[in-house]
Scaffold this active site. Sequence first.
Site, PDB file in Angstrom:
ATOM      1  N   ARG A  48      -4.315  16.792  -3.373  1.00  0.00           N
ATOM      2  CA  ARG A  48      -3.383  16.461  -3.608  1.00  0.00           C
ATOM      3  C   ARG A  48      -2.758  15.258  -3.960  1.00  0.00           C
ATOM      4  O   ARG A  48      -2.052  15.152  -4.254  1.00  0.00           O
ATOM      5  CB  ARG A  48      -3.258  15.496  -1.148  1.00  0.00           C
ATOM      6  CG  ARG A  48      -3.357  16.790  -0.511  1.00  0.00           C
ATOM      7  CD  ARG A  48      -1.913  17.191  -0.012  1.00  0.00           C
ATOM      8  NE  ARG A  48      -1.121  16.698   0.340  1.00  0.00           N
ATOM      9  CZ  ARG A  48       0.464  16.684   0.587  1.00  0.00           C
ATOM     10  NH1 ARG A  48       0.672  17.942   0.295  1.00  0.00           N
ATOM     11  NH2 ARG A  48       1.023  15.535   1.018  1.00  0.00           N
ATOM     12  N   THR A  87       5.042  13.113  -2.915  1.00  0.00           N
ATOM     13  CA  THR A  87       5.733  14.461  -2.527  1.00  0.00           C
ATOM     14  C   THR A  87       7.305  14.304  -3.839  1.00  0.00           C
ATOM     15  O   THR A  87       7.976  15.311  -4.600  1.00  0.00           O
ATOM     16  CB  THR A  87       6.637  14.335  -1.372  1.00  0.00           C
ATOM     17  OG1 THR A  87       5.536  14.742   0.307  1.00  0.00           O
ATOM     18  CG2 THR A  87       7.885  15.733  -1.083  1.00  0.00           C
ATOM     19  N   TYR A 124       6.705  26.656   5.865  1.00  0.00           N
ATOM     20  CA  TYR A 124       7.289  25.393   6.771  1.00  0.00           C
ATOM     21  C   TYR A 124       7.570  25.210   8.500  1.00  0.00           C
ATOM     22  O   TYR A 124       8.256  23.705   8.171  1.00  0.00           O
ATOM     23  CB  TYR A 124       8.519  25.760   5.582  1.00  0.00           C
ATOM     24  CG  TYR A 124       8.113  25.142   3.987  1.00  0.00           C
ATOM     25  CD1 TYR A 124       7.380  23.491   3.790  1.00  0.00           C
ATOM     26  CD2 TYR A 124       8.280  25.908   3.272  1.00  0.00           C
ATOM     27  CE1 TYR A 124       7.120  23.354   2.846  1.00  0.00           C
ATOM     28  CE2 TYR A 124       7.855  25.617   2.103  1.00  0.00           C
ATOM     29  CZ  TYR A 124       6.948  24.905   1.589  1.00  0.00           C
ATOM     30  OH  TYR A 124       6.944  23.851   0.117  1.00  0.00           O
ATOM     31  N   PHE A 184      16.855  19.740   5.521  1.00  0.00           N
ATOM     32  CA  PHE A 184      16.529  20.624   4.915  1.00  0.00           C
ATOM     33  C   PHE A 184      15.957  21.447   4.794  1.00  0.00           C
ATOM     34  O   PHE A 184      16.003  22.293   3.316  1.00  0.00           O
ATOM     35  CB  PHE A 184      16.302  19.225   2.581  1.00  0.00           C
ATOM     36  CG  PHE A 184      14.346  19.297   3.996  1.00  0.00           C
ATOM     37  CD1 PHE A 184      13.667  19.610   4.216  1.00  0.00           C
ATOM     38  CD2 PHE A 184      14.824  17.784   4.565  1.00  0.00           C
ATOM     39  CE1 PHE A 184      12.187  19.505   4.708  1.00  0.00           C
ATOM     40  CE2 PHE A 184      13.492  17.126   5.095  1.00  0.00           C
ATOM     41  CZ  PHE A 184      12.199  17.989   4.889  1.00  0.00           C
ATOM     42  N   ASN A 202       9.982  20.389  -6.714  1.00  0.00           N
ATOM     43  CA  ASN A 202       8.716  19.414  -6.941  1.00  0.00           C
ATOM     44  C   ASN A 202       7.376  20.224  -6.807  1.00  0.00           C
ATOM     45  O   ASN A 202       5.917  19.653  -7.283  1.00  0.00           O
ATOM     46  CB  ASN A 202       8.205  18.972  -5.595  1.00  0.00           C
ATOM     47  CG  ASN A 202       7.820  18.924  -3.892  1.00  0.00           C
ATOM     48  OD1 ASN A 202       7.605  20.297  -4.626  1.00  0.00           O
ATOM     49  ND2 ASN A 202       7.616  18.476  -3.325  1.00  0.00           N
ATOM     50  N   HIS A 204       2.978  23.001  -4.057  1.00  0.00           N
ATOM     51  CA  HIS A 204       2.595  23.296  -2.522  1.00  0.00           C
ATOM     52  C   HIS A 204       0.864  22.062  -2.759  1.00  0.00           C
ATOM     53  O   HIS A 204       0.394  23.863  -3.320  1.00  0.00           O
ATOM     54  CB  HIS A 204       2.851  24.196  -2.300  1.00  0.00           C
ATOM     55  CG  HIS A 204       2.370  23.996  -0.590  1.00  0.00           C
ATOM     56  ND1 HIS A 204       2.340  22.866   0.271  1.00  0.00           N
ATOM     57  CD2 HIS A 204       1.221  24.603  -0.233  1.00  0.00           C
ATOM     58  CE1 HIS A 204       2.049  22.970   1.737  1.00  0.00           C
ATOM     59  NE2 HIS A 204       1.065  24.241   1.214  1.00  0.00           N
ATOM     60  N   GLU A 261      -2.779  28.324   6.422  1.00  0.00           N
ATOM     61  CA  GLU A 261      -2.523  28.496   5.638  1.00  0.00           C
ATOM     62  C   GLU A 261      -2.499  29.278   4.498  1.00  0.00           C
ATOM     63  O   GLU A 261      -1.903  30.253   3.925  1.00  0.00           O
ATOM     64  CB  GLU A 261      -1.305  27.267   4.632  1.00  0.00           C
ATOM     65  CG  GLU A 261      -0.791  26.598   5.076  1.00  0.00           C
ATOM     66  CD  GLU A 261      -0.240  24.914   4.296  1.00  0.00           C
ATOM     67  OE1 GLU A 261      -1.298  24.827   3.254  1.00  0.00           O
ATOM     68  OE2 GLU A 261       0.232  24.154   4.638  1.00  0.00           O
ATOM     69  N   LYS A 313       5.156  26.620  -7.359  1.00  0.00           N
ATOM     70  CA  LYS A 313       6.041  26.949  -6.564  1.00  0.00           C
ATOM     71  C   LYS A 313       7.212  27.637  -7.347  1.00  0.00           C
ATOM     72  O   LYS A 313       6.972  27.498  -9.104  1.00  0.00           O
ATOM     73  CB  LYS A 313       7.131  25.466  -5.895  1.00  0.00           C
ATOM     74  CG  LYS A 313       6.434  25.424  -4.642  1.00  0.00           C
ATOM     75  CD  LYS A 313       7.026  24.089  -4.392  1.00  0.00           C
ATOM     76  CE  LYS A 313       5.944  23.209  -3.301  1.00  0.00           C
ATOM     77  NZ  LYS A 313       6.717  22.630  -2.428  1.00  0.00           N
ATOM     78  N   ARG A 365       2.899  16.084 -10.326  1.00  0.00           N
ATOM     79  CA  ARG A 365       4.351  16.282 -10.593  1.00  0.00           C
ATOM     80  C   ARG A 365       5.243  15.246 -11.060  1.00  0.00           C
ATOM     81  O   ARG A 365       5.494  14.978 -11.263  1.00  0.00           O
ATOM     82  CB  ARG A 365       4.590  15.399  -8.722  1.00  0.00           C
ATOM     83  CG  ARG A 365       4.233  17.242  -7.626  1.00  0.00           C
ATOM     84  CD  ARG A 365       4.030  16.659  -6.570  1.00  0.00           C
ATOM     85  NE  ARG A 365       4.139  17.781  -5.779  1.00  0.00           N
ATOM     86  CZ  ARG A 365       4.166  17.757  -3.746  1.00  0.00           C
ATOM     87  NH1 ARG A 365       3.395  16.641  -3.766  1.00  0.00           N
ATOM     88  NH2 ARG A 365       4.307  19.179  -3.212  1.00  0.00           N
TER      89      ARG A 365
HETATM   90  P1  ABT Z   1       4.261  20.374   0.234  1.00  0.00           P
HETATM   91  O1  ABT Z   1       3.687  20.500  -0.805  1.00  0.00           O
HETATM   92  O2  ABT Z   1       6.266  21.421   0.158  1.00  0.00           O
HETATM   93  O3  ABT Z   1       4.514  20.887   1.802  1.00  0.00           O
HETATM   94  O4  ABT Z   1       5.150  19.324   0.098  1.00  0.00           O
HETATM   95  P2  ABT Z   1       3.808  17.719   0.858  1.00  0.00           P
HETATM   96  O5  ABT Z   1       3.494  18.796   1.510  1.00  0.00           O
HETATM   97  O6  ABT Z   1       3.976  16.969  -0.387  1.00  0.00           O
HETATM   98  O7  ABT Z   1       5.590  17.418   1.112  1.00  0.00           O
HETATM   99  P3  ABT Z   1       6.288  17.616   2.918  1.00  0.00           P
HETATM  100  B1  ABT Z   1       7.354  16.122   3.409  1.00  0.00           B
HETATM  101  O8  ABT Z   1       5.631  18.558   3.712  1.00  0.00           O
HETATM  102  O9  ABT Z   1       8.074  18.261   2.442  1.00  0.00           O
HETATM  103  C1  ABT Z   1       8.405  19.873   2.191  1.00  0.00           C
HETATM  104  C2  ABT Z   1       8.790  20.216   1.333  1.00  0.00           C
HETATM  105  O10 ABT Z   1      10.423  18.926   1.561  1.00  0.00           O
HETATM  106  C3  ABT Z   1      11.055  18.997   0.542  1.00  0.00           C
HETATM  107  N1  ABT Z   1      11.717  18.205   1.313  1.00  0.00           N
HETATM  108  C4  ABT Z   1      10.722  16.953   1.851  1.00  0.00           C
HETATM  109  C5  ABT Z   1      13.272  17.961   0.817  1.00  0.00           C
HETATM  110  O11 ABT Z   1      13.366  18.624   0.313  1.00  0.00           O
HETATM  111  N2  ABT Z   1      13.718  16.424   1.165  1.00  0.00           N
HETATM  112  C6  ABT Z   1      12.176  15.447   2.442  1.00  0.00           C
HETATM  113  O12 ABT Z   1      13.284  14.965   2.282  1.00  0.00           O
HETATM  114  C7  ABT Z   1      11.184  15.536   2.317  1.00  0.00           C
HETATM  115  C8  ABT Z   1      11.285  14.783   2.652  1.00  0.00           C
HETATM  116  C9  ABT Z   1      10.228  18.627  -0.320  1.00  0.00           C
HETATM  117  C10 ABT Z   1       9.159  20.306  -0.204  1.00  0.00           C
HETATM  118  N3  ABT Z   1       9.452  21.400  -0.942  1.00  0.00           N
HETATM  119  N4  ABT Z   1       9.362  21.883  -2.117  1.00  0.00           N
HETATM  120  N5  ABT Z   1       9.988  22.607  -2.178  1.00  0.00           N
HETATM  121 MG    MG Z   2       3.102  19.299   3.029  1.00  0.00          MG
END
Ligand code: ABT
Ligand code: MG
Length: 148
Positions: free
Chosen positions: A85, A91, A49, A57, A112, A115, A126, A9, A102
């Site tokens: 993963r 996450t 997304y 968010f 984080n 992805h 994707e 990212k 991470r």
């Molecule tokens: P991604 O790899 O970015 O998809 O992350 P991951 O699959 O581990 O987690 P998900 B749930 O898909 O989160 C997507 C992005 O949204 C952000 N996020 C998530 C927040 O900012 N606040 C929240 O409460 C949650 C649940 C984290 C992920 N990414 N970025 N950047």
């Molecule tokens: Mg995700």
Amino acid sequence: MEKTFLMVKPDGVQRNLIGEIVKRFEAKGFKLAGAKLMVISDELAQNHYGEHKERPFFGELVDFITSGPVFAMVWEGQNVIQTARDMMGKTNPQEAASGTIRGDFGMTVGKNVIHGSDSPESAEREIGLFFGEDEIVSYTKQDSAWIY
Ligand code: ABT
Ligand code: MG
């Protein structure tokens, strides 16, 4: 062989973590099948997304992921979707185990570092969103006999 979509990212690119991240997947034994540095358009970000469209968010997420270059990759190998993963960690980097990407390099859920596709369906979707068929390279690696 299974394929997954991984992406360093904008925070990971700015923090010089591309090499460190590529190194981990290479050393594990996965095979790189495609890679490019790119800036994600607003449209691609919203599409990628899409599952989070209704979440509070979402706006910040799209702003962040389009805020600078990302390093998009396709990696190949046995069980690569789940193993990647696991190598990424949870996450929320504050909950991610040490030794994961991470856990070692992230501090907050909004930034984080990496992805990775979370299922075979997401991986296919994707990879199709980010890569043309002519950008995925099919080749034999000589180390595979020592890995499998
Ligand atoms: P991604 O790899 O970015 O998809 O992350 P991951 O699959 O581990 O987690 P998900 B749930 O898909 O989160 C997507 C992005 O949204 C952000 N996020 C998530 C927040 O900012 N606040 C929240 O409460 C949650 C649940 C984290 C992920 N990414 N970025 N950047
Ligand atoms: Mg995700």
